[in-house]
Design a protein around this motif. Structure first.
Motif, mmCIF file in Angstrom:
data_model
loop_
_atom_site.group_PDB
_atom_site.id
_atom_site.type_symbol
_atom_site.label_atom_id
_atom_site.label_comp_id
_atom_site.label_asym_id
_atom_site.label_seq_id
_atom_site.Cartn_x
_atom_site.Cartn_y
_atom_site.Cartn_z
ATOM 1 N N GLN A 4 -10.745 2.777 -3.384
ATOM 2 C CA GLN A 4 -10.451 2.130 -4.661
ATOM 3 C C GLN A 4 -9.458 2.949 -5.467
ATOM 4 O O GLN A 4 -8.497 2.413 -6.026
ATOM 5 C CB GLN A 4 -11.743 1.962 -5.463
ATOM 6 N N ALA A 5 -9.660 4.258 -5.509
ATOM 7 C CA ALA A 5 -8.739 5.136 -6.241
ATOM 8 C C ALA A 5 -7.344 5.085 -5.627
ATOM 9 O O ALA A 5 -6.336 5.085 -6.353
ATOM 10 C CB ALA A 5 -9.264 6.560 -6.234
ATOM 11 N N GLN A 6 -7.263 5.013 -4.296
ATOM 12 C CA GLN A 6 -5.962 4.923 -3.626
ATOM 13 C C GLN A 6 -5.249 3.618 -3.998
ATOM 14 O O GLN A 6 -4.041 3.611 -4.234
ATOM 15 C CB GLN A 6 -6.147 5.001 -2.108
ATOM 16 N N ILE A 7 -6.011 2.521 -4.040
ATOM 17 C CA ILE A 7 -5.420 1.222 -4.365
ATOM 18 C C ILE A 7 -4.930 1.214 -5.811
ATOM 19 O O ILE A 7 -3.833 0.722 -6.110
ATOM 20 C CB ILE A 7 -6.424 0.084 -4.127
ATOM 21 N N PHE A 8 -5.708 1.789 -6.719
ATOM 22 C CA PHE A 8 -5.278 1.881 -8.112
ATOM 23 C C PHE A 8 -3.971 2.676 -8.218
ATOM 24 O O PHE A 8 -3.062 2.290 -8.958
ATOM 25 C CB PHE A 8 -6.353 2.536 -8.962
ATOM 26 N N ASP A 9 -3.891 3.768 -7.477
ATOM 27 C CA ASP A 9 -2.669 4.578 -7.488
ATOM 28 C C ASP A 9 -1.487 3.782 -6.936
ATOM 29 O O ASP A 9 -0.358 3.888 -7.442
ATOM 30 C CB ASP A 9 -2.867 5.859 -6.672
ATOM 31 N N LEU A 10 -1.737 2.992 -5.886
ATOM 32 C CA LEU A 10 -0.670 2.180 -5.299
ATOM 33 C C LEU A 10 -0.156 1.136 -6.281
ATOM 34 O O LEU A 10 1.049 0.919 -6.398
ATOM 35 C CB LEU A 10 -1.184 1.481 -4.034
ATOM 36 N N ILE A 11 -1.073 0.486 -6.993
ATOM 37 C CA ILE A 11 -0.662 -0.514 -7.976
ATOM 38 C C ILE A 11 0.151 0.139 -9.089
ATOM 39 O O ILE A 11 1.204 -0.366 -9.505
ATOM 40 C CB ILE A 11 -1.893 -1.246 -8.553
ATOM 41 N N ARG A 12 -0.310 1.296 -9.555
ATOM 42 C CA ARG A 12 0.425 2.000 -10.599
ATOM 43 C C ARG A 12 1.808 2.433 -10.119
ATOM 44 O O ARG A 12 2.790 2.361 -10.866
ATOM 45 C CB ARG A 12 -0.378 3.219 -11.074
ATOM 46 N N SER A 13 1.895 2.880 -8.860
ATOM 47 C CA SER A 13 3.190 3.306 -8.325
ATOM 48 C C SER A 13 4.139 2.128 -8.181
ATOM 49 O O SER A 13 5.344 2.252 -8.409
ATOM 50 C CB SER A 13 3.011 4.020 -6.975
#
Length: 314
Positions: free
Chosen positions: A185-194
């Protein structure tokens, strides 16, 4: 000017006088993550499907405007002008959204071929890299698998890879991390932010998880029964919620909820506020439809108590 502007959106079942969505208004700016939050059945996903033009059979648009960069998407005569790559959606149930007859990697590659003008060889290589970026180990192996051979969480990550591969102007993320553990989940949040930082897209982030909203969103729209209850910046919403439903929703995350709030389903036949039959503060004015009353800068509540300056207390 906002990237997406939704005004007066109303949606109903064909042949029924009652509306599933009633006078829904919100906007998403380029580079912004707007949260839409509410319990199951509040109309969050229905609003997203109306925006992307994928309302289920038997559900019809009754009124309102949906503009993406000033292009009217609610106009059936101009719907064909929608550019496929402009809007991507991460669906709640990824297994049913994926093509069961096509390998996972090929589905991502087709998106890249269509929207990034890549040849098959380059698209295949990039598709594997996209699968790696969403936290899939053994991306080569997963790329060769069919959806039925993958777990629900793995299918979710394939869907996210497809949505992000479009590099859309607007990304609709409908419960994007429901089946994923907290690390992914944290990785996906980072991907969306990037993605937001890289291409300046806007994100419509739909969830019932207030912790995810607090982490991802700058502004929030609270929905119940197909109506907007409150809109506010995330800090105002968490620190000073004004609508009785918003308070109820926040209280449900950390303590026993108000026993006076009756646990019944949505009554779409109600003429007024659709939370009124559950609200302990309801009074005669709630029989009329409440517009959004401005409370402060960027903060509004669809409650007559706020109009009268009455304090909503628990």
């Amino acid at each position: 000017m906002s990237l997406l502007e939704v005004q007066g959106l109303s949606v109903g079942v064909a042949g029924s006088p009652h509306l599933l969505l009633r006078d829904v208004n919100f906007d998403v700016k380029a580079g912004e993550v707007l949260g839409i939050v509410g319990e199951s059945g509040s109309g969050k996903t229905m609003a997203a499907l109306a925006v992307i033009g994928l309302l289920p059979n038997g559900i019809e648009l009754r009124g309102g405007s949906i503009k993406l960069e000033n292009l009217e998407l609610a106009d059936a005569d101009r719907a064909s002008e929608r550019v496929t790559a402009d809007i991507s959606m991460i669906f709640q149930q990824p297994r049913s959204a994926l093509n069961p007859t096509m390998r996972a990697g090929r589905q991502v590659a087709r998106v890249l071929e269509t929207n990034q003008d890549l040849g098959k060889k380059d698209a295949k290589a990039h598709s594997i890299e996209m699968l790696r970026r969403v936290g899939i180990s053994g991306a080569d192996r997963v790329a060769r698998a069919y959806p039925h051979q993958l777990s629900g969480g793995m299918c979710q990550r394939v869907m996210i890879a497809m949505a992000m591969a479009c590099r859309p102007r607007l990304l609709i993320a409908d419960e994007p991390t429901t089946a994923l553990d907290v690390t992914i989940q944290a990785q996906i949040f980072d991907l969306i932010r990037s993605l937001v930082a890289e291409i300046g897209c806007g994100v419509l982030f739909i969830t019932h998880d207030l912790a995810a909203v607090a982490e991802m969103c700058g502004r929030v729209v609270v929905m119940y029964g197909g109506q907007i209850m409150e809109t506010a910046g995330i800090t105002d919403l968490l620190d000073d919620p004004e609508h009785p439903y918003t308070r109820y929703l926040l209280e449900a995350t950390d303590k026993e909820v108000d026993h006076r709030v009756i646990d019944v389903g949505v009554n779409f036949a109600l003429k007024g506020c659709r939370f009124s039959h559950r609200c302990p503060h309801a009074y005669h004015a709630c029989n009329e439809f409440p517009p959004l009353f401005a409370i402060g800068d960027g903060h509004a509540s669809a409650c007559f108590l706020n109009k009268e300056g009455r304090v909503v207390t628990s």
